[in-house]
Structure formats: C-alpha cells, structure tokens
Design a protein around this motif. Structure first.
Motif, PDB file in Angstrom:
ATOM      1  N   LEU A   2       0.690  -1.252  -0.150  1.00 21.68           N
ATOM      2  CA  LEU A   2       0.125   0.025   0.017  1.00 21.68           C
ATOM      3  C   LEU A   2       0.832   1.215  -0.050  1.00 21.68           C
ATOM      4  N   SER A   3       0.244   2.355  -0.264  1.00 20.82           N
ATOM      5  CA  SER A   3       0.656   3.705  -0.302  1.00 20.82           C
ATOM      6  C   SER A   3       0.081   4.438   0.874  1.00 20.82           C
ATOM      7  N   LEU A   4       0.815   5.225   1.740  1.00 19.34           N
ATOM      8  CA  LEU A   4      -0.028   6.282   2.584  1.00 19.34           C
ATOM      9  C   LEU A   4       0.369   7.492   2.106  1.00 19.34           C
ATOM     10  N   ILE A   5      -0.787   8.314   1.994  1.00 20.35           N
ATOM     11  CA  ILE A   5      -0.624   9.754   1.556  1.00 20.35           C
ATOM     12  C   ILE A   5      -1.194  10.416   2.646  1.00 20.35           C
ATOM     13  N   HIS A   6      -0.346  11.513   3.008  1.00 16.91           N
ATOM     14  CA  HIS A   6      -0.910  12.633   4.045  1.00 16.91           C
ATOM     15  C   HIS A   6      -1.501  13.675   3.250  1.00 16.91           C
ATOM     16  N   THR A   7      -2.766  13.831   3.424  1.00 22.93           N
ATOM     17  CA  THR A   7      -3.429  14.768   2.542  1.00 22.93           C
ATOM     18  C   THR A   7      -3.644  16.274   3.087  1.00 22.93           C
ATOM     19  N   ARG A   8      -3.555  16.304   4.213  1.00 26.66           N
ATOM     20  CA  ARG A   8      -3.798  17.537   5.179  1.00 26.66           C
ATOM     21  C   ARG A   8      -5.404  17.338   5.246  1.00 26.66           C
ATOM     22  N   MET A   9      -5.821  18.327   5.835  1.00 23.82           N
ATOM     23  CA  MET A   9      -7.352  18.307   6.381  1.00 23.82           C
ATOM     24  C   MET A   9      -8.177  19.198   5.178  1.00 23.82           C
ATOM     25  N   GLY A  10      -9.435  18.738   4.953  1.00 24.18           N
ATOM     26  CA  GLY A  10     -10.160  19.760   4.112  1.00 24.18           C
ATOM     27  C   GLY A  10     -10.569  18.735   2.860  1.00 24.18           C
TER      28      GLY A  10
END
Length: 239
Positions: free
Chosen positions: A52-60
């Motif tokens: 898997l890939s984890l992506i930190h997207t930020r909130m919103g």
C-alpha cells in the motif's frame, strides 16, 4: 506545470494499487501500516509498504479531492480515507467515542459560504464503492459499524444549528472529506471507501474539547485497529 513528484515526494509510478489517504497521521500509524517513512512534497507527503501507499493529504475537501485527481494516472485503483468523524446521534444506532465506522455514501455540504447561507437543500449524495465496502466488512470481523450516510460539513460552529437537518436526512456521522473523495473517485474511475473513527458527539462531546484520558485511549486504539484492517485489505487486493 508542477510534477507529481514535486507534489507528493515520489513519482506517480511509485504509488501502489491500494492507497490510504490520511488527513493526519502519527508515527504509530506508520508502524502499523509498515511504512518506514513519508517523503515530503510541496503539498502532500507519501510513503509505501509492500502492498500500500500512505498519503498525508492534510485536512479539508480541497486537499483530499485534489489528491484523488492527481492520482488519476497512477497505478492506484483503490482509495480508502482513514480519518476522524463526529457522531450526530441521528438514527437508532448509538456511536460511541472510538467506534470504527464506514459510510455507504456522503452528502456534500462542504462549502462554508453555502452552509452559512443555509443554501443546503437538496444536498448532493455521493456513494462509496460497494465492492470495497463489502471487503472491509468481511475482513473487519465485526469491528466496523456500517452507517447509511455521512455528511461532509463545512463548519464546526454551525453543527448544532443543523441537528434537525441531520435527523431529517438520517445522517449518522459528520466529516470534512468523504463527499469530495467519493465524487473525485467516480470522476477518476477509482474505487473508494472511508474508514472513520468517532472522536466527538454532537451536543455531547465537542470536537474541540480537551480529550479525557479514556477518550484518548479509545481513539488511539481505534486508529491502530483501522491501520491493521487496512493493511489486511491491501494484502487481500495485492496481485
């Protein structure tokens, strides 16, 4: 034109088939998912484990929705949002702090100006992917509660004024990003679902309160359980 690597910290061809989208994360989540580290881009950060890939997207909604659009030409086929939600108290099912939930769809009330102007009728509804939902329930072994509807809502301050609105539309949980996820996934032809844990309860436990020790423990355990489940789903879907 800015490149994918500049935005995400790695090339689009490095992205795995299964992507976890996280508006926020901690080192424990990385450990549970088996992701050694995240590579930082100008907007997002991303990292990979075997499956898997984890992506930190930020909130919103804007950050997460754009991330899905940017992923259109990557190897990603499945998207799951891992995040927090608030329970509305609507319906017969009681959702406590730390309960893992997955909505069958989400209403889009994610414009602040629209919400403040009370221009929210009728709301657009975007469904999650049934195949991914069924797999999540099957592998969760009863740990995840299905809810009929989430609402991506644009204001914490206005939530109490909309209690009746949530009740009428049988909205069980509130978040900020699910409607954007499901709509953008449809546009980019990806399969998407959301795995959310309850961190607050409308008119009972405010989203911005200081967490009690017990609530903090429940939320941390829920995050770890969610990470373990997502790792299992990714392994199941691996070629």
């Amino acid at each position: 034109m800015i490149s994918f690597k500049q935005l995400f910290g790695q090339k689009n061809t490095d992205i795995k088939k299964f992507c976890v989208l996280a508006p926020f994360y901690d080192q424990q989540l990385l450990k549970v998912l088996g992701v050694p580290k995240l590579r930082k881009g100008t907007i997002y950060a991303s990292g990979n484990s075997e499956h898997l890939s984890l992506i930190h997207t930020r909130m919103g909604a804007t950050f997460l929705g754009d991330a899905v659009l940017y992923l259109e030409d990557s190897p990603c086929q499945y998207l799951v949002l891992l995040g927090a939600c608030g329970a509305t108290g609507a319906g017969q099912d009681h959702l406590d702090i730390g309960q893992l939930t997955t909505p069958r769809g989400s209403y889009a009330v994610d414009s602040f100006s629209q919400t403040l102007s009370r221009q929210t009728i009728p709301p657009a509804f975007f469904p999650a992917d049934n195949e991914l939902l069924d797999l999540t329930f099957r592998l969760s072994q009863g740990q995840v509660r299905s809810v009929e509807a989430c609402c991506s809502f644009a204001s914490f301050a206005l939530e109490p004024e909309y209690s009746g609105y949530f009740e009428r539309h049988k909205i069980n949980i509130l978040d900020m990003e699910t409607a954007a996820l499901f709509q953008a996934a449809t546009v980019t032809q990806k399969k998407a679902a959301a795995l959310l844990y309850v961190t607050d309860i409308l008119n009972v436990k405010h989203a911005h309160r200081a967490w009690s020790v017990l609530d903090k423990i429940k939320i941390q355990k829920a995050s770890q359980k969610a990470g373990t489940l997502l790792k299992g789903i990714a392994q199941h879907l691996a070629p």
